[in-house]
Design a protein around this motif. Structure first.
Motif, mmCIF file in Angstrom:
data_model
loop_
_atom_site.group_PDB
_atom_site.id
_atom_site.type_symbol
_atom_site.label_atom_id
_atom_site.label_comp_id
_atom_site.label_asym_id
_atom_site.label_seq_id
_atom_site.Cartn_x
_atom_site.Cartn_y
_atom_site.Cartn_z
ATOM 1 N N GLY A 58 -20.376 104.071 33.193
ATOM 2 C CA GLY A 58 -20.803 104.532 32.559
ATOM 3 C C GLY A 58 -19.964 103.618 31.484
ATOM 4 N N THR A 59 -19.895 103.125 30.173
ATOM 5 C CA THR A 59 -19.522 102.619 29.032
ATOM 6 C C THR A 59 -18.009 103.135 28.568
ATOM 7 N N ALA A 60 -18.537 103.910 27.445
ATOM 8 C CA ALA A 60 -17.637 104.367 26.721
ATOM 9 C C ALA A 60 -16.902 105.599 27.591
ATOM 10 N N THR A 65 -41.410 96.708 25.733
ATOM 11 C CA THR A 65 -41.325 99.264 25.592
ATOM 12 C C THR A 65 -40.342 99.352 24.860
ATOM 13 N N ARG A 66 -39.258 99.294 24.698
ATOM 14 C CA ARG A 66 -38.199 99.743 23.794
ATOM 15 C C ARG A 66 -37.600 98.335 22.758
ATOM 16 N N PRO A 67 -37.365 98.387 21.262
ATOM 17 C CA PRO A 67 -36.256 97.382 20.803
ATOM 18 C C PRO A 67 -35.678 97.015 20.585
ATOM 19 N N VAL A 72 -17.215 104.933 21.691
ATOM 20 C CA VAL A 72 -18.814 105.441 21.078
ATOM 21 C C VAL A 72 -19.592 104.047 21.885
ATOM 22 N N GLY A 73 -20.583 104.202 22.649
ATOM 23 C CA GLY A 73 -21.089 103.171 22.750
ATOM 24 C C GLY A 73 -22.292 102.233 22.423
ATOM 25 N N THR A 74 -22.789 100.654 23.143
ATOM 26 C CA THR A 74 -23.911 99.831 22.080
ATOM 27 C C THR A 74 -24.789 99.606 22.633
ATOM 28 N N ASP A 75 -25.318 99.677 21.715
ATOM 29 C CA ASP A 75 -26.864 98.578 22.417
ATOM 30 C C ASP A 75 -27.055 97.713 21.854
ATOM 31 N N ARG A 76 -26.440 96.895 20.774
ATOM 32 C CA ARG A 76 -27.003 95.504 20.674
ATOM 33 C C ARG A 76 -25.343 95.696 19.591
ATOM 34 N N CYS A 103 -24.685 98.020 17.163
ATOM 35 C CA CYS A 103 -25.693 99.092 16.791
ATOM 36 C C CYS A 103 -25.508 99.589 17.816
ATOM 37 N N ASN A 104 -25.914 101.405 17.461
ATOM 38 C CA ASN A 104 -25.863 103.015 18.038
ATOM 39 C C ASN A 104 -26.433 103.960 18.224
ATOM 40 N N LYS A 105 -26.703 105.002 18.727
ATOM 41 C CA LYS A 105 -27.214 105.537 18.321
ATOM 42 C C LYS A 105 -26.875 106.391 16.737
ATOM 43 N N ILE A 106 -27.997 106.427 16.208
ATOM 44 C CA ILE A 106 -28.063 107.523 14.814
ATOM 45 C C ILE A 106 -27.264 108.457 14.348
ATOM 46 N N SER A 137 -41.036 106.556 27.957
ATOM 47 C CA SER A 137 -40.794 107.827 27.904
ATOM 48 C C SER A 137 -39.060 108.170 27.624
ATOM 49 N N MET A 138 -38.139 107.233 28.435
ATOM 50 C CA MET A 138 -36.834 107.837 28.458
ATOM 51 C C MET A 138 -36.609 108.041 29.122
ATOM 52 N N GLN A 139 -37.147 108.389 30.473
ATOM 53 C CA GLN A 139 -36.786 108.573 31.656
ATOM 54 C C GLN A 139 -35.421 108.173 32.408
ATOM 55 N N VAL A 140 -36.002 106.620 32.009
ATOM 56 C CA VAL A 140 -35.014 105.897 31.348
ATOM 57 C C VAL A 140 -34.017 105.464 30.534
ATOM 58 N N ARG A 141 -32.599 105.905 29.956
ATOM 59 C CA ARG A 141 -32.856 105.349 29.453
ATOM 60 C C ARG A 141 -30.832 104.796 28.769
ATOM 61 N N GLY A 142 -30.756 104.126 27.913
ATOM 62 C CA GLY A 142 -28.950 103.722 28.080
ATOM 63 C C GLY A 142 -29.201 102.291 27.960
ATOM 64 N N ALA A 143 -28.853 101.741 27.539
ATOM 65 C CA ALA A 143 -28.437 100.103 27.183
ATOM 66 C C ALA A 143 -28.009 99.834 28.363
ATOM 67 N N PRO A 144 -27.676 99.613 29.121
ATOM 68 C CA PRO A 144 -27.355 98.901 30.892
ATOM 69 C C PRO A 144 -28.613 99.522 31.419
ATOM 70 N N ASN A 190 -30.852 115.173 21.500
ATOM 71 C CA ASN A 190 -29.660 115.582 21.809
ATOM 72 C C ASN A 190 -29.043 115.262 22.994
ATOM 73 N N GLN A 191 -29.337 113.661 23.135
ATOM 74 C CA GLN A 191 -28.518 113.300 24.649
ATOM 75 C C GLN A 191 -26.961 113.368 24.812
ATOM 76 N N GLY A 192 -26.162 113.959 23.730
ATOM 77 C CA GLY A 192 -25.191 114.286 23.809
ATOM 78 C C GLY A 192 -25.248 115.915 24.048
ATOM 79 N N HIS A 232 -20.284 110.174 20.850
ATOM 80 C CA HIS A 232 -21.617 110.154 20.505
ATOM 81 C C HIS A 232 -22.625 110.093 21.274
ATOM 82 N N CYS A 233 -23.837 110.523 21.708
ATOM 83 C CA CYS A 233 -24.956 110.221 21.705
ATOM 84 C C CYS A 233 -24.317 110.159 23.771
ATOM 85 N N ASN A 234 -24.682 110.006 24.652
ATOM 86 C CA ASN A 234 -24.982 109.462 25.900
ATOM 87 C C ASN A 234 -24.737 107.975 26.161
ATOM 88 N N ALA A 235 -23.486 107.887 26.789
ATOM 89 C CA ALA A 235 -22.718 106.494 26.744
ATOM 90 C C ALA A 235 -22.082 106.764 28.703
HETATM 91 O O1 MRU Z 1 -32.000 106.126 22.626
HETATM 92 P P1 MRU Z 1 -31.214 105.997 23.785
HETATM 93 O O2 MRU Z 1 -31.044 107.405 24.614
HETATM 94 O O3 MRU Z 1 -31.524 105.158 24.421
HETATM 95 O O4 MRU Z 1 -29.602 105.285 22.967
HETATM 96 C C1 MRU Z 1 -29.137 104.717 24.343
HETATM 97 C C2 MRU Z 1 -27.816 105.810 23.722
HETATM 98 O O5 MRU Z 1 -27.321 106.140 24.893
HETATM 99 C C3 MRU Z 1 -26.714 105.302 23.124
HETATM 100 O O6 MRU Z 1 -27.454 104.825 21.503
HETATM 101 C C4 MRU Z 1 -25.866 104.468 23.800
HETATM 102 O O7 MRU Z 1 -23.970 104.917 23.058
HETATM 103 C C5 MRU Z 1 -25.587 102.950 23.951
HETATM 104 S S1 MRU Z 1 -25.900 103.103 25.412
HETATM 105 C C6 MRU Z 1 -23.668 103.091 26.369
#
Ligand code: MRU
Length: 366
Positions: free
Chosen positions: A174-176, A89-91, A240-244, A252-255, A49-56, A201-203, A162-165
């Motif tokens: 955080g990363t970025a 939970t998330r791919p 920016v950050g990255t998810d993979r 790969c990062n936020k759209i 549900s993205m109560q927690v989100r962000g790759a790390p 709207n994570q930004g 971009h997004c929230n890193a």
């Molecule tokens: O869908 P989210 O909010 O889990 O996406 C992750 C992100 O916030 C970004 O893609 C981010 O840049 C990578 S995580 C440090």
């Protein structure tokens, strides 16, 4: 980092030594609240549900999800079930699988009566490592920011993200945003252009909120503004950050990240990616072909939440009835558009050679 002056991390173990606490990120920026996770299902729900989100942070939450599961049942079968539940939970963010593999491999070799304590200790280590990794990314990024600032006459340095890193996407720092916090703390003037990052709207909700909490000057912009700012010399660099990230440096990062990288290339704006090593998927090369892209519920696009003047928060539908919604959550930026990868070991080229040279000990697996 701090919330109203008080130090916080995004995830921690409560006083009972078992319950896990998190900041509920679905309520920000309108309300700051923490919630308790007591079961595997609570942890899986928090990630989904993205109560927690962000790759790390997804990785850290999954590690603690394993702790909660093992606490209820330390058997191999329960461990495998927890692994599968959390993995589903998330791919896209590879930190999830990385943390789960790490936890399961560690616990499998232990007798059942030692698994609970060992699980909490290992999840704690994963969190501490995350903090150390991101702090190191901050240090290397700060050196790079100082070099760019030295070449520039005017202050502050204008950085687009971009997004929230930020620290909300990790355990801390955080990363970025880690280099940005370190710049702010060391007195290097910075200003951040914050992409609002539709559809969730994570930004706007998270990055702007946490930068504000830390006193970093920032301005929120609509997602389509970055290219215009770059054409007019108003962006010194993007981070920016990255998810993979694949073994050859596709990110790969936020759209919407890809479009920013294209605009940066066209305008000679340096485009950096902050990359903790657990986010590297050494098994993959071609990110566009091989990284699974999460498609989320269209309701994230068709509906939007906001605060009314009386302080209440409402969710409204902004779509015409009957229109189809497509909600791709991530995209892939090919390595050739990226100026450099800021890792915990230093900055390298986004290429197979660059990553191999930086992590010679890791190439054969995560
Ligand atoms: O869908 P989210 O909010 O889990 O996406 C992750 C992100 O916030 C970004 O893609 C981010 O840049 C990578 S995580 C440090």
């Amino acid at each position: 980092m701090r919330v109203d002056g008080q130090p916080y991390r995004t995830i921690w173990v409560a006083g009972d030594g078992k319950t896990v606490e998190i900041i509920d990120q679905t309520l920000l920026p309108h309300r700051f609240a923490t919630i308790q996770l007591r079961t595997l299902d609570d942890a899986a729900h928090a990630i989904k549900s993205m109560q927690v989100r962000g790759a790390p942070l997804i990785g850290a939450a999954a590690a603690y999800g394993i702790c909660l599961a093992v606490n209820a049942d330390p058997s191999d079968e329960a461990l495998d079930r927890a692994y599968d539940t959390l993995l589903a939970t998330r791919p896209t963010a590879v930190n999830l699988r990385w943390a789960l593999d790490n936890m399961r491999a560690h616990l499998r070799n232990l007798p059942r009566d030692r698994r609970v304590a060992a699980a909490y200790a290992r999840a704690h280590d994963i969190c501490e490592d995350d903090v150390a990794i991101n702090s190191a990314i901050g240090d290397h990024g700060l050196t790079m920011l100082r070099e760019i600032a030295a070449r520039k006459k005017q202050r502050p340095l204008n950085i687009l993200t971009h997004c929230n890193a930020g620290w909300l996407a990790a355990v801390d720092w955080g990363t970025a945003l880690a280099p940005i916090y370190k710049a702010q703390d060391s007195g290097l003037p910075v200003h951040v252009w914050v992409d609002e990052t539709r559809p969730r709207n994570q930004g706007m909700s998270l990055t702007a909120w946490e930068l504000g909490q830390h006193g970093v000057k920032h301005t929120v912009i609509a997602d389509n503004v970055g290219g215009h700012l770059m054409q007019h010399g108003m962006v010194d660099l993007a981070i920016v950050g990255t998810d993979r990230t694949t073994a050859r440096g596709d990110v790969c990062n936020k759209i919407g990240t890809y479009l920013k990288a294209l605009a940066a290339k066209d305008n000679d704006v340096p485009f950096y990616v902050a990359l903790p090593s657990p986010t590297i998927d050494w098994r993959l090369d071609d990110g566009i072909r091989d990284i699974p892209i999460e498609q989320r519920d269209g309701e994230e696009l068709s509906h939007i939440s906001g605060r009314l003047p009386d302080g209440s928060v409402v969710r409204v539908d902004i779509s015409p009835p009957g229109s189809a919604m497509a909600n791709f959550a991530f995209d892939v930026t090919p390595a050739h558009l990226i100026t450099g990868l800021i890792t915990e070991r230093g900055i390298c080229r986004a290429s197979a050679d660059g990553l191999r040279t930086m992590f010679p000990d890791r190439v054969s697996g995560n």
